[in-house]
Design a protein around this motif. Structure first.
Motif, PDB file in Angstrom:
ATOM      1  N   ARG A  37      43.366  34.081  31.934  1.00  0.00           N
ATOM      2  CA  ARG A  37      42.357  33.195  32.507  1.00  0.00           C
ATOM      3  C   ARG A  37      41.090  33.994  32.857  1.00  0.00           C
ATOM      4  O   ARG A  37      41.123  35.221  32.929  1.00  0.00           O
ATOM      5  N   ILE A  38      40.004  33.260  33.076  1.00  0.00           N
ATOM      6  CA  ILE A  38      38.736  33.902  33.428  1.00  0.00           C
ATOM      7  C   ILE A  38      38.912  34.820  34.634  1.00  0.00           C
ATOM      8  O   ILE A  38      38.348  35.921  34.688  1.00  0.00           O
ATOM      9  N   GLY A  39      39.721  34.400  35.585  1.00  0.00           N
ATOM     10  CA  GLY A  39      39.953  35.221  36.776  1.00  0.00           C
ATOM     11  C   GLY A  39      40.566  36.567  36.473  1.00  0.00           C
ATOM     12  O   GLY A  39      40.373  37.526  37.242  1.00  0.00           O
ATOM     13  N   ASP A  40      41.312  36.686  35.388  1.00  0.00           N
ATOM     14  CA  ASP A  40      41.896  37.978  35.012  1.00  0.00           C
ATOM     15  C   ASP A  40      40.806  38.961  34.585  1.00  0.00           C
ATOM     16  O   ASP A  40      40.872  40.154  34.909  1.00  0.00           O
ATOM     17  N   ILE A  41      39.811  38.470  33.861  1.00  0.00           N
ATOM     18  CA  ILE A  41      38.668  39.305  33.484  1.00  0.00           C
ATOM     19  C   ILE A  41      37.907  39.720  34.742  1.00  0.00           C
ATOM     20  O   ILE A  41      37.606  40.903  34.954  1.00  0.00           O
ATOM     21  N   ALA A  42      37.584  38.725  35.566  1.00  0.00           N
ATOM     22  CA  ALA A  42      36.798  38.967  36.774  1.00  0.00           C
ATOM     23  C   ALA A  42      37.486  39.969  37.700  1.00  0.00           C
ATOM     24  O   ALA A  42      36.843  40.886  38.231  1.00  0.00           O
ATOM     25  N   ASN A  43      38.789  39.796  37.883  1.00  0.00           N
ATOM     26  CA  ASN A  43      39.520  40.671  38.789  1.00  0.00           C
ATOM     27  C   ASN A  43      39.614  42.099  38.265  1.00  0.00           C
ATOM     28  O   ASN A  43      39.553  43.063  39.041  1.00  0.00           O
ATOM     29  N   ALA A  44      39.725  42.252  36.948  1.00  0.00           N
ATOM     30  CA  ALA A  44      39.790  43.600  36.367  1.00  0.00           C
ATOM     31  C   ALA A  44      38.491  44.361  36.624  1.00  0.00           C
ATOM     32  O   ALA A  44      38.511  45.560  36.948  1.00  0.00           O
ATOM     33  N   ILE A  45      37.366  43.668  36.506  1.00  0.00           N
ATOM     34  CA  ILE A  45      36.069  44.293  36.803  1.00  0.00           C
ATOM     35  C   ILE A  45      35.998  44.653  38.283  1.00  0.00           C
ATOM     36  O   ILE A  45      35.648  45.782  38.652  1.00  0.00           O
ATOM     37  N   GLN A  46      36.356  43.708  39.125  1.00  0.00           N
ATOM     38  CA  GLN A  46      36.296  43.924  40.574  1.00  0.00           C
ATOM     39  C   GLN A  46      37.182  45.093  41.006  1.00  0.00           C
ATOM     40  O   GLN A  46      36.758  45.957  41.788  1.00  0.00           O
ATOM     41  N   LYS A  47      38.395  45.134  40.510  1.00  0.00           N
ATOM     42  CA  LYS A  47      39.337  46.204  40.902  1.00  0.00           C
ATOM     43  C   LYS A  47      38.845  47.579  40.484  1.00  0.00           C
ATOM     44  O   LYS A  47      39.113  48.573  41.163  1.00  0.00           O
ATOM     45  N   HIS A  48      38.129  47.644  39.374  1.00  0.00           N
ATOM     46  CA  HIS A  48      37.628  48.942  38.919  1.00  0.00           C
ATOM     47  C   HIS A  48      36.430  49.405  39.744  1.00  0.00           C
ATOM     48  O   HIS A  48      36.283  50.601  40.011  1.00  0.00           O
ATOM     49  N   VAL A  49      35.599  48.465  40.167  1.00  0.00           N
ATOM     50  CA  VAL A  49      34.318  48.795  40.783  1.00  0.00           C
ATOM     51  C   VAL A  49      34.428  49.022  42.293  1.00  0.00           C
ATOM     52  O   VAL A  49      33.830  49.959  42.842  1.00  0.00           O
ATOM     53  N   GLU A  50      35.165  48.174  42.991  1.00  0.00           N
ATOM     54  CA  GLU A  50      35.120  48.180  44.453  1.00  0.00           C
ATOM     55  C   GLU A  50      35.607  49.475  45.111  1.00  0.00           C
ATOM     56  O   GLU A  50      35.074  49.847  46.169  1.00  0.00           O
ATOM     57  N   PRO A  51      36.579  50.206  44.545  1.00  0.00           N
ATOM     58  CA  PRO A  51      36.970  51.471  45.188  1.00  0.00           C
ATOM     59  C   PRO A  51      35.829  52.482  45.312  1.00  0.00           C
ATOM     60  O   PRO A  51      35.894  53.394  46.138  1.00  0.00           O
ATOM     61  N   PHE A  52      34.777  52.319  44.514  1.00  0.00           N
ATOM     62  CA  PHE A  52      33.630  53.222  44.584  1.00  0.00           C
ATOM     63  C   PHE A  52      32.626  52.797  45.663  1.00  0.00           C
ATOM     64  O   PHE A  52      31.634  53.489  45.898  1.00  0.00           O
TER      65      PHE A  52
END
Length: 257
Positions: free
Chosen positions: A142-157
Motif C-alpha cells: 500500500r501507499i503507506g508502505d512506501i511512505a513509512n519506508a522513507i520516514q523510517k530511513h530519514v527520521e533517525p537523522f
C-alpha cells in the motif's frame, strides 16, 4: 480516481523518461559556480524540444519555466532566474517531459562546489530514502508502505519530512491520483495494483518539517531557512515487478559528489 496503465502506455512513459533523463544530464554538465539558473532552464527546454518532447511544467497552472529550480532553503517550485550559482549552494532541479501523450517526472539535488558536511549528509540520506521507498513500491503493498519506508530511513537523522507536499500518480496528466506522502503507517492507503505509475519524491529538510510559501505564489521554502533536499523517480508497478522508468544515470555520468 486511479488510472492504471497498460504495458504499451508504460512503454510510452519510458520513452518520455529517457528524454527527461538525458535533459537532466545536459543540465548536470553546467551545475557549477557562476552559472545563472535561467541558463539551466534554457538548456533543458532546448534539449526536450529538440527531441520531440514538451516541457511538462512550462505553463502548468501558470508556472513560467521548464525547470523548477529550488536553491538552498527552497524546497520545491522555485523559479529559474538571473541568480548565479555560488560555492556552497545546493540546487534542486525538478523537470517533467510530455511525449506521445504521456508525462514523466524526476528531480535531483546537487551540491555546488564544496558544501558543508551536514548538508552533504542530508543529500545522501534523502537520495537513499527515495530508493527505500521504491523497494516497497510492489504489487500488493500500500501507499503507506512506501511512505513509512522513507520516514523510517530519514527520521533517525533528525531531519524534517515535509508534510504539505507529496508524490503523485502520473500518466496522461502530470498529477494524477493517488497522492504519495513521505511519511505514514505501513499497510495504510490505496493498494498498489498492477499498472500503477507513480512519482515518488522525498522532500527532506535539515531542520524543521515546517514550510512556508513565498510571495511569488509558487516557491516553497523551509520556515527555519535551513537547507532542503529533493529527489524523485517515476516508477511503474506490475505483478511481475517494479520498474524505475526515469533515470539519474546521465546526471551521474556528468556530475559526482
Amino acid at each position: 480516481m486511479i488510472h492504471y496503465k497498460t504495458r504499451e502506455q508504460v512503454d510510452l512513459i519510458k520513452e518520455s523518461a529517457q528524454i527527461l533523463g538525458k535533459a537532466h544530464g545536459e543540465v548536470a554538465k553546467h551545475v557549477k559556480p557562476g552559472v545563472k539558473t535561467i541558463v539551466l532552464d534554457k538548456i533543458a527546454e532546448e534539449f526536450i524540444r529538440d527531441h520531440g518532447g514538451v516541457p511538462s511544467f512550462k505553463n502548468f497552472n501558470g508556472f513560467p519555466a521548464s525547470l523548477c529550480i529550488s536553491l538552498n532553503e527552497n524546497v520545491v517550485h522555485g523559479f529559474p532566474s538571473e541568480y548565479e550559482l555560488k560555492e556552497g549552494d545546493i540546487i534542486s532541479v525538478d523537470c517533467g517531459v510530455y511525449f506521445k501523450g504521456f508525462h514523466s517526472d524526476s528531480a535531483y539535488t546537487y551540491p555546488v562546489g564544496k558544501v558543508d558536511e551536514k548538508t552533504i549528509s542530508l543529500l545522501k540520506v534523502t537520495k537513499e530514502s527515495l530508493y527505500k521507498g521504491i523497494e516497497k513500491a510492489v504489487c500488493g503493498n500500500r501507499i503507506g508502505d512506501i511512505a513509512n519506508a522513507i520516514q523510517k530511513h530519514v527520521e533517525p537523522f533528525g531531519y524534517g519530512i515535509v508534510r504539505e507536499l507529496v508524490g503523485h500518480g502520473i500518466g496522461e496528466e502530470l498529477h494524477e491520483s493517488p497522492e504519495v506522502p513521505n511519511y505514514g503507517k505501513p499497510g495504510r492507503g490505496p493498494k498498489l495494483n498492477d499498472g500503477l505509475v507513480i512519482a515518488i519524491e522525498p522532500m527532506i529538510n535539515l531542520g524543521s518539517k515546517s514550510v512556508v510559501q513565498e510571495d511569488d505564489g509558487w516557491t516553497i521554502r523551509t520556515a527555519d531557512r535551513k537547507p532542503s533536499a529533493h529527489y524523485e523517480h517515476t516508477v511503474a508497478i506490475f505483478k511481475e515487478g517494479t520498474e524505475v522508468l526515469t533515470t539519474h544515470e546521465y546526471i551521474e555520468e556528468n556530475f559526482k559528489f
